[in-house]
Every structure is written in structure tokens, then in C-alpha cells.
Write an enzyme that holds these catalytic residues in place. Structure first.
Site, PDB file in Angstrom:
ATOM      1  N   TYR A  56       0.725  -1.246   0.049  1.00  0.00           N
ATOM      2  CA  TYR A  56      -0.040  -0.063   0.017  1.00  0.00           C
ATOM      3  C   TYR A  56       0.846   1.131   0.069  1.00  0.00           C
ATOM      4  O   TYR A  56       1.713   1.424   0.764  1.00  0.00           O
ATOM      5  CB  TYR A  56      -0.994   0.122   1.086  1.00  0.00           C
ATOM      6  CG  TYR A  56      -1.829  -1.139   1.119  1.00  0.00           C
ATOM      7  CD1 TYR A  56      -2.336  -1.832  -0.011  1.00  0.00           C
ATOM      8  CD2 TYR A  56      -2.772  -1.250   2.436  1.00  0.00           C
ATOM      9  CE1 TYR A  56      -3.246  -2.730   0.110  1.00  0.00           C
ATOM     10  CE2 TYR A  56      -3.897  -2.235   2.411  1.00  0.00           C
ATOM     11  CZ  TYR A  56      -4.020  -3.025   1.204  1.00  0.00           C
ATOM     12  OH  TYR A  56      -5.009  -4.048   1.286  1.00  0.00           O
TER      13      TYR A  56
ATOM     14  N   PRO B 197     -15.844  -2.972   2.072  1.00  0.00           N
ATOM     15  CA  PRO B 197     -17.291  -3.058   2.352  1.00  0.00           C
ATOM     16  C   PRO B 197     -18.131  -1.794   2.123  1.00  0.00           C
ATOM     17  O   PRO B 197     -19.446  -1.971   2.204  1.00  0.00           O
ATOM     18  CB  PRO B 197     -16.998  -3.175   3.790  1.00  0.00           C
ATOM     19  CG  PRO B 197     -15.984  -2.273   4.160  1.00  0.00           C
ATOM     20  CD  PRO B 197     -15.131  -2.609   3.348  1.00  0.00           C
TER      21      PRO B 197
END
Ligand SMILES: NC(=O)c1ccc[n+]([C@@H]2O[C@H](COP(=O)([O-])OP(=O)(O)OC[C@H]3O[C@@H](n4cnc5c(N)ncnc54)[C@H](OP(=O)(O)O)[C@@H]3O)[C@@H](O)[C@H]2O)c1
Length: 307
Positions: free
Chosen positions: A59, A205
Site C-alpha cells: 500500500y 465493504p
């Protein structure tokens, strides 16, 4: 079978995702949010009792881990870091895992992490071989628990069985799971995780922001996110409307809070990404209440109707 070292994940309802921290390829790091914004998101999450911070060595090419390390050093609150090993094809030896973990720990400025996950399966290494290599991290006392990510049920069972041969448990499988990504629920992975005591960690999500209610045909997601979700943006109006209505019925909960609550009600652990204090604060408001079984069924139906 969850044991003492993996059981802690079952007590956690939600985490914080940090793939946008330091990333300019998919996200607009440095343009629409700064390190100061991220620091406030971090502090807000911790204050709200959200201690599990998900990251990965890839990341922001390591910047996400560096930022987490910096913010954690400035905080007295407990932090549980979950990071990931990326199985690049050129990482051929079993020692690669241990040395990648040492790199993550150096960027984090920490002596150990709570959870170490294999970022994804790879055709270059069998799950058994990767899990055996991960064991060295556990034996060195550098991680509390081991997990996988993006593993199918078969791959997960192979990882699980490898650890079971050492009387150890697989802590988690982190997969894409949301109201718009229900494969894990429909193909039996979620049920198998529950049966074996493996925590299913739900990534994206909020569907990278699409379920938050801010984006739509008039206001598409920016950058590559817009391209990725172009096919869905026009079709999710009825679902978003239903989420808004349900949020109102629960005393003014936002679409994001409804989306995260749905994931929790399904038995998974969502790790929504947040880039500022307001997002972290609002996501924490997904805790402490529950959608009813009827509402979940209605959301499932609206999600199914999208196809
Ligand atoms: N294992 C893997 O392969 C994998 C893959 C992907 C992600 N992950 C993990 O999962 C985490 C979460 O996934 P993600 O970051 O891709 O997507 P996500 O959590 O579904 O969406 C995050 C985005 O939603 C928007 N948002 C956040 N809070 C909001 C709120 N309260 N209301 C409205 N919008 C809100 C923000 O975008 P805007 O600012 O644009 O509104 C934010 O950047 C990652 O950070 C990473 O840790 C893992």
C-alpha cells in the site's frame, strides 16, 4: 477452531482500512487528503475503540505502513496492526516471508504485528508452502496470528490444514465482501469460515465509496474508481434509496453505516477505508446497533435485483 492466539479477532467488530494511505494510483493521496487528515482519521478510529488497522507492504509502496507507524508512536491507545506479505513471483525462498515481515516491521517501527496475511494466492507457490514459510514469523515471535487473503475455500482449507498439522489455527481470510459483492456468502466461504473459526475480514465493504451515497450517475467516483464502477453506478439507485430509508428508521444512520452494519450482521469483520476524521467517526457509528432480520432480507433482495 479458534485458539488463544487467533481468538482475539472474533472479539473485534470492525477495523480501519488504509490502502488509500500514500496511494496515488487508485486514490488521490496528496490531492484530496493529506497526512494530517490521515493522522486525524487514525486518532478518531482509536478513540472510538477501533484498534485493528489493516495495511500491506504494497500500500502506497510502503507509505501506508510508515504513516501507521508514525501515528501509532504519537498515540497512547492500543493498536493492532494487520499487514500482508505480497507473493511476488521472484520471491522464491521461504526466507522471503520472514525478510518481508522484517521490512514491514521496520517501516512500522514495531517489534511485532497482530496479524500477518498472505495478500493473495499465487500460481507460483502452493498454499502449503507459503503457510510453512509464514510459520517462521510466528516462531520468531514477530506476529500473533496468521491469515490469508483472497483465498478460495479450497485454498483456505489447504492453508488451514497446514497450520492444523502444527496444532495452530488459521486466524482469517480477508476477501471482498459487501452488499454489492456477495460471492463469499453465496459460494459457502463465509459459512465455512464460521464453521472452522476463521474470521472473514471484509474488504471494500463500502465498495470503494459507492455505497456511501455520495456518488451516483450525477457525481461518479473519481479516477480509476469511476471506470471500475461505471457499470454499477446507474443500477444501484433503488438499493441506495432503501439503505437511506432504513438508516432513517434507525435514528438517522447514514448509508455507509447501514452498509457496514449489514456486513457485521452477516458475521464478517468490515475494514472500511477512511481518509479523514469525519469518515472514521461516521464509520464507528455502524457499531452498537443492528439491522433487523427483515431489513437484512430486504437489503439482500435489493442487492440481488442489481444482478
Ligand atoms: N486484501 C485485499 O486484496 C484488499 C483489497 C482492497 C482493500 N483491502 C483493504 O480493505 C480496506 C477497505 O477497502 P477500500 O478502502 O478499498 O474501500 P471501502 O472501505 O469500501 O471504501 C473506502 C472509501 O469509501 C468512502 N468512505 C469512507 N467512509 C465513508 C463514510 N462514512 N461515508 C461515505 N463514504 C465513505 C471514502 O471514499 P471517498 O473519500 O471518495 O468518499 C473511502 O476512501 C482497504 O483500505 C484495505 O485495507 C484489501
Amino acid at each position: 477452531m479458534a485458539n488463544e492466539s487467533t481468538g482475539f479477532l472474533h472479539a473485534i467488530e470492525m477495523g480501519l482500512g488504509t490502502s488509500a494511505w500514500g496511494d496515488r494510483v487508485i486514490w488521490q493521496y496528496g490531492l484530496s487528503y493529506s497526512d494530517a487528515d490521515l493522522g486525524l482519521a487514525f486518532q478518531t478510529a482509536l478513540k472510538e475503540g477501533i484498534a485493528l488497522i489493516d495495511t500491506a507492504e504494497v500500500y502506497g509502496s510502503g507509505l501506508s505502513e510508515r504513516l501507521i507507524g508514525k501515528f501509532a508512536r504519537g498515540s497512547a491507545l492500543p493498536v493492532l496492526v494487520a499487514t500482508k506479505y505480497f507473493p511476488w513471483p521472484w520471491r522464491l525462498t521461504s526466507g522471503s516471508v520472514l525478510s518481508a515481515l522484517r521490512g514491514s516491521l521496520a517501516r512500522l517501527g514495531m517489534e511485532s504485528v497482530a496479524l500477518y496475511q498472505i495478500h493473495r494466492p499465487t500460481p507460483f507457490h502452493r498454499p502449503e508452502r507459503m503457510m510453512e514459510a509464514m510459520l517462521a514469523c510466528l516462531e520468531a515471535g514477530l506476529v500473533r496470528a496468521l491469515g490469508v487473503s483472497n483465498f478460495t475455500e479450497v485454498e483456505m482449507l489447504r492453508a488451514y490444514s497446514t497450520l492444523a498439522r502444527h496444532n495452530l489455527s488459521l486466524a482469517s481470510n480477508q476477501v471482498h465482501f459487501s452488499l454489492l459483492a456477495r460471492r463469499a456468502e453465496k459460494n459457502g466461504l463465509l459459512a465455512r469460515c464460521r464453521e472452522l473459526g476463521i474470521r472473514l475480514i471484509a474488504y471494500s465493504p463500502l465498495e470503494m465509496g459507492l455505497l456511501g451515497g455520495k456518488y451516483g450517475p450525477e457525481n461518479p467516483l473519481p479516477g480509476s474508481r469511476g471506470v471500475r464502477y461505471a457499470f454499477l453506478t446507474n443500477r444501484i439507485g433503488p438499493l441506495l434509496k432503501l439503505m437511506t430509508k432504513m438508516g432513517q428508521d434507525h435514528g438517522g444512520k447514514s448509508n455507509a453505516q447501514v452498509a457496514l452494519n449489514w456486513v457485521i450482521c452477516k458475521g464478517a469483520l468490515p475494514i472500511p477505508g477512511a481518509k479523514n476524521a469525519a469518515q472514521a467517526q461516521q464509520n464507528a457509528g455502524a457499531l452498537g446497533w443492528r439491522l433487523t432480520p427483515e431489513e437484512i432480507a430486504a437489503l439482500d433482495e435489493a442487492s440481488d435485483a442489481i444482478g
